[in-house]
Design a protein around this motif. Structure first.
Motif, PDB file in Angstrom:
ATOM      1  N   GLN A  58       0.832  -1.193   0.000  1.00  0.00           N
ATOM      2  CA  GLN A  58       0.000   0.000   0.000  1.00  0.00           C
ATOM      3  C   GLN A  58       0.876   1.257   0.000  1.00  0.00           C
ATOM      4  O   GLN A  58       1.992   1.249   0.539  1.00  0.00           O
ATOM      5  N   PRO A  59       0.401   2.357  -0.579  1.00  0.00           N
ATOM      6  CA  PRO A  59       1.194   3.597  -0.590  1.00  0.00           C
ATOM      7  C   PRO A  59       1.448   4.120   0.827  1.00  0.00           C
ATOM      8  O   PRO A  59       0.610   3.959   1.718  1.00  0.00           O
ATOM      9  N   THR A  60       2.605   4.695   1.006  1.00  0.00           N
ATOM     10  CA  THR A  60       2.950   5.412   2.241  1.00  0.00           C
ATOM     11  C   THR A  60       3.127   6.881   1.876  1.00  0.00           C
ATOM     12  O   THR A  60       3.826   7.204   0.922  1.00  0.00           O
ATOM     13  N   ASP A  61       2.490   7.767   2.628  1.00  0.00           N
ATOM     14  CA  ASP A  61       2.608   9.209   2.359  1.00  0.00           C
ATOM     15  C   ASP A  61       2.338   9.933   3.673  1.00  0.00           C
ATOM     16  O   ASP A  61       1.222  10.356   3.955  1.00  0.00           O
ATOM     17  N   ARG A  74       7.452   9.077   1.203  1.00  0.00           N
ATOM     18  CA  ARG A  74       6.447   8.641   0.234  1.00  0.00           C
ATOM     19  C   ARG A  74       6.937   7.360  -0.434  1.00  0.00           C
ATOM     20  O   ARG A  74       8.061   7.326  -0.945  1.00  0.00           O
ATOM     21  N   CYS A  75       6.093   6.323  -0.455  1.00  0.00           N
ATOM     22  CA  CYS A  75       6.441   5.062  -1.113  1.00  0.00           C
ATOM     23  C   CYS A  75       5.236   4.551  -1.894  1.00  0.00           C
ATOM     24  O   CYS A  75       4.111   4.592  -1.397  1.00  0.00           O
ATOM     25  N   ILE A  76       5.480   4.079  -3.106  1.00  0.00           N
ATOM     26  CA  ILE A  76       4.426   3.506  -3.943  1.00  0.00           C
ATOM     27  C   ILE A  76       4.974   2.263  -4.642  1.00  0.00           C
ATOM     28  O   ILE A  76       6.181   2.060  -4.718  1.00  0.00           O
ATOM     29  N   GLU A  78       5.229  -1.997  -5.547  1.00  0.00           N
ATOM     30  CA  GLU A  78       5.581  -3.159  -4.758  1.00  0.00           C
ATOM     31  C   GLU A  78       6.626  -3.988  -5.490  1.00  0.00           C
ATOM     32  O   GLU A  78       6.817  -3.859  -6.698  1.00  0.00           O
ATOM     33  N   GLY A 101       6.965   7.495 -10.568  1.00  0.00           N
ATOM     34  CA  GLY A 101       5.919   6.569 -10.989  1.00  0.00           C
ATOM     35  C   GLY A 101       6.424   5.512 -11.945  1.00  0.00           C
ATOM     36  O   GLY A 101       5.981   4.358 -11.908  1.00  0.00           O
ATOM     37  N   ALA A 104       8.071   2.854  -9.968  1.00  0.00           N
ATOM     38  CA  ALA A 104       7.093   2.079  -9.199  1.00  0.00           C
ATOM     39  C   ALA A 104       6.412   1.002 -10.028  1.00  0.00           C
ATOM     40  O   ALA A 104       5.771   0.108  -9.469  1.00  0.00           O
ATOM     41  N   ARG A 108       9.119  -1.395  -5.483  1.00  0.00           N
ATOM     42  CA  ARG A 108       8.678  -0.453  -4.460  1.00  0.00           C
ATOM     43  C   ARG A 108       9.552   0.787  -4.610  1.00  0.00           C
ATOM     44  O   ARG A 108      10.782   0.677  -4.693  1.00  0.00           O
ATOM     45  N   CYS A 110      10.531   4.661  -3.156  1.00  0.00           N
ATOM     46  CA  CYS A 110      10.404   5.591  -2.033  1.00  0.00           C
ATOM     47  C   CYS A 110      11.200   6.868  -2.291  1.00  0.00           C
ATOM     48  O   CYS A 110      12.344   6.821  -2.766  1.00  0.00           O
TER      49      CYS A 110
END
Length: 300
Positions: A58-61, A74-76, A78, A101, A104, A108, A110
């Motif tokens: 799941q995204p981290t922001d 910020r991580c998008i 996998e 993007g 990504a 993963r 970041c």
């Protein structure tokens, strides 16, 4: 000239130049205590990295609490490897644009805002590449974003990536440097009259939001002599030019920049240098596919 205008001019010209960077490094005392060395060798030996059974998808922001404040991470995407993208001076995560993007789609990915950039807290003290790398690692751990990592550094993010690799060698699968500022950068730029104002800014980190102590940071990284056999790709522009320089100054800076890229390549026994045509300092923006190919090529 305002500080913002001066910083912008410095980044848009001196960095895009052949400015060579005065490297920072971790001394033997700065390198993570867990680093092991093979008998009779100065090359770090990667310690085993335990990869959790369930990596984040799941995204981290969010702002992540570390010892010296909050960093925006910020991580998008996998994948089995996390690509850490470290931007140039005063740029933060926004410096990566759509390239984030694109990465990504393969792993993963970041990015983060260093202290004093983006929405991260202001730094409590002057920073170096070593303090920034340590804080990034702490933020990744706190956010549950484990390695293994492939670290990609652009401009000043290059020396930070090298520092990260020297501090946490057992957690990396490779390093990619995109037009990374060489470790002779401050000393070279400060000999060019067109950049004396910018040099004055570098000597006074308290005037810049990031508070990067440029001379101390590059002095440290200049002492890093190896990352062992860690895969390392050095990407640089084939040609460069800048306004306000005499032909002699441009030629001298070009030579020093090329020397700096070769110095980065000497850090690893498996390094290679890739030159890209039709681009300037921001190769990942001008020629994203050329950079993406090299990043993906180091993924498992």
């Amino acid at each position: 000239m305002t500080t913002t205008t001066l910083r912008t001019a410095l980044l848009a010209t001196a960095l895009a130049l052949a400015a060579a960077a005065c490297g920072s490094s971790t001394s033997s005392n700065d390198v993570d205590a867990a680093t092991r060395r093979s008998p009779g060798s100065d090359h770090p030996v990667a310690s085993s990295t335990t990869v959790p059974a369930h990596r984040p998808t799941q995204p981290t922001d969010r702002l992540v609490e570390v010892d010296h404040g909050k960093l925006h991470l910020r991580c998008i995407g996998e994948g089995p490897v996390t690509v850490l993208m470290l931007a140039g001076w005063d740029q933060g995560a926004a410096g990566w644009g759509p390239f984030e993007g694109a990465v990504a789609e393969h792993a993963r990915a970041c990015t983060y805002d260093r202290f004093g950039t983006g929405t991260s807290d202001a730094p409590a003290a002057n920073q170096t590449f070593a303090t920034q790398a340590t804080d990034l690692h702490a933020a990744l751990e706190a956010a549950g974003e484990p390695g293994p990592y492939l670290v990609v550094g652009h401009s000043f993010g290059g020396p930070e990536a090298v520092t990260f690799a020297s501090k946490f060698p057992g957690e990396l699968t490779g390093v990619v440097l995109i037009d990374a500022s060489p470790d002779t950068w401050p000393s070279v730029v400060c000999t060019v009259p067109a950049y004396w104002d910018g040099c004055d800014l570098m000597r006074h980190p308290e005037r810049d939001g990031e508070r990067l102590d440029v001379f101390a940071a590059f002095e440290q990284v200049s002492k890093i002599t190896t990352v062992g056999d860690l895969p390392l790709t050095v990407i640089t522009a084939a040609h460069r030019s800048s306004d306000g320089l005499t032909p002699e100054e441009q030629a001298r800076l070009d030579r020093r920049w090329a020397d700096g890229q070769e110095r980065w390549a000497r850090l690893s026994s498996t390094a290679k240098i890739v030159t890209v045509d039709h681009t300037g300092h921001d190769i990942h923006i001008d020629q994203p596919q050329a950079v993406l190919d090299e990043v993906v090529g180091l993924l498992p």
